[in-house]
Design an enzyme around this catalytic site. Structure first.
Site, short mmCIF file in Angstrom:
data_model
loop_
_atom_site.label_atom_id
_atom_site.label_comp_id
_atom_site.label_asym_id
_atom_site.label_seq_id
_atom_site.Cartn_x
_atom_site.Cartn_y
_atom_site.Cartn_z
N HIS A 1 -6.28 -17.50 17.64
CA HIS A 1 -6.68 -18.81 18.13
C HIS A 1 -5.46 -19.72 18.19
O HIS A 1 -4.52 -19.57 17.39
CB HIS A 1 -7.75 -19.42 17.21
CG HIS A 1 -8.99 -18.59 17.10
ND1 HIS A 1 -9.99 -18.61 18.04
CD2 HIS A 1 -9.37 -17.69 16.17
CE1 HIS A 1 -10.95 -17.77 17.69
NE2 HIS A 1 -10.59 -17.19 16.56
N ALA B 1 -0.03 -0.73 0.84
CA ALA B 1 -1.27 -1.43 0.52
C ALA B 1 -1.02 -2.93 0.43
O ALA B 1 -0.03 -3.37 -0.14
CB ALA B 1 -1.84 -0.91 -0.80
#
Length: 210
Positions: A118, A163
């Site tokens: 956005h 991770a």
């Protein structure tokens, strides 16, 4: 000469700004969301039903591809799965445009792959403006648990994403990359052919396997 008029669906897949609250787009999205709901409601024994639903949800599903429920997908129909892709629990696909996942890709639990963004400008966000950029994960990549991939990134073949990493830019092939933002830590090297975890050798780890 006036620019060619585009439908909201065409704008959605073009990288241009568009209104993500468009009623027609939302109706199309809900239809796929129903299939994702059905997939998540399957029992562990219903493997054939799960595979059937994956083929209905996704743009492409390669041989041996497997996703553990629960799955979250904005569309699903923009995601392309190669052969022998494996995704663990809680994969989230913000796939408002195309996401390409290559052969033998492994995805840990709680990974988010987002092709949507956005504008920073507040008034545009108030008007539900959105843009989408394709995400590409090349063959034999391993994405560690909790990693987040942002719009427009490509991860090169054989690379490992640590991770919890947040991938904001392209990652080259044959590297280990970690961190927030995700950066290359080192290349995959000859030592990786001898050691599989810390100082544990492959010879030790494979002992007793036929």
């Amino acid at each position: 000469m006036e620019p060619k008029s585009m439908t909201p669906r065409e704008r959605m897949e073009s990288g241009l700004l568009y209104n993500s609250a468009d009623p027609e787009l939302q109706a199309q999205q809900r239809a796929v969301n129903e299939l994702v709901y059905d997939f998540n409601a399957t029992r562990p024994s219903e493997t054939e039903r799960r595979q059937q639903l994956l083929r209905e949800i996704f743009a492409e599903v390669g041989e041996g591809a497997w996703i553990e429920p629960p799955l979250r997908a904005n569309w699903g129909s923009h995601t392309h799965l190669g052969n022998y892709v494996y995704a663990n629990f809680n994969l989230t696909l913000v796939d408002d445009t195309h996401v390409y996942i290559g052969d033998h890709v492994m995805i840990g639990p709680n990974v988010t792959i987002s092709a949507a963004g956005h504008p920073i400008e507040p008034n545009l966000r108030r008007e539900a403006m959105q843009f989408n950029m394709p995400v590409r994960i090349e063959e034999n990549v391993w994405i560690g648990a909790g990693a987040i991939l942002l719009p427009g990134v490509t991860i090169g073949k054989n690379s490992v994403i640590g991770a919890g990493s947040v991938v904001t830019r392209d990652i080259p092939e044959n590297v280990v990359a970690v961190g927030v933002p995700c950066r290359v830590l080192r290349p995959i090297n000859d030592r990786d052919k001898q050691v599989y975890f810390r100082n544990r050798t492959l010879e030790e780890g494979l002992e007793g396997l036929n």
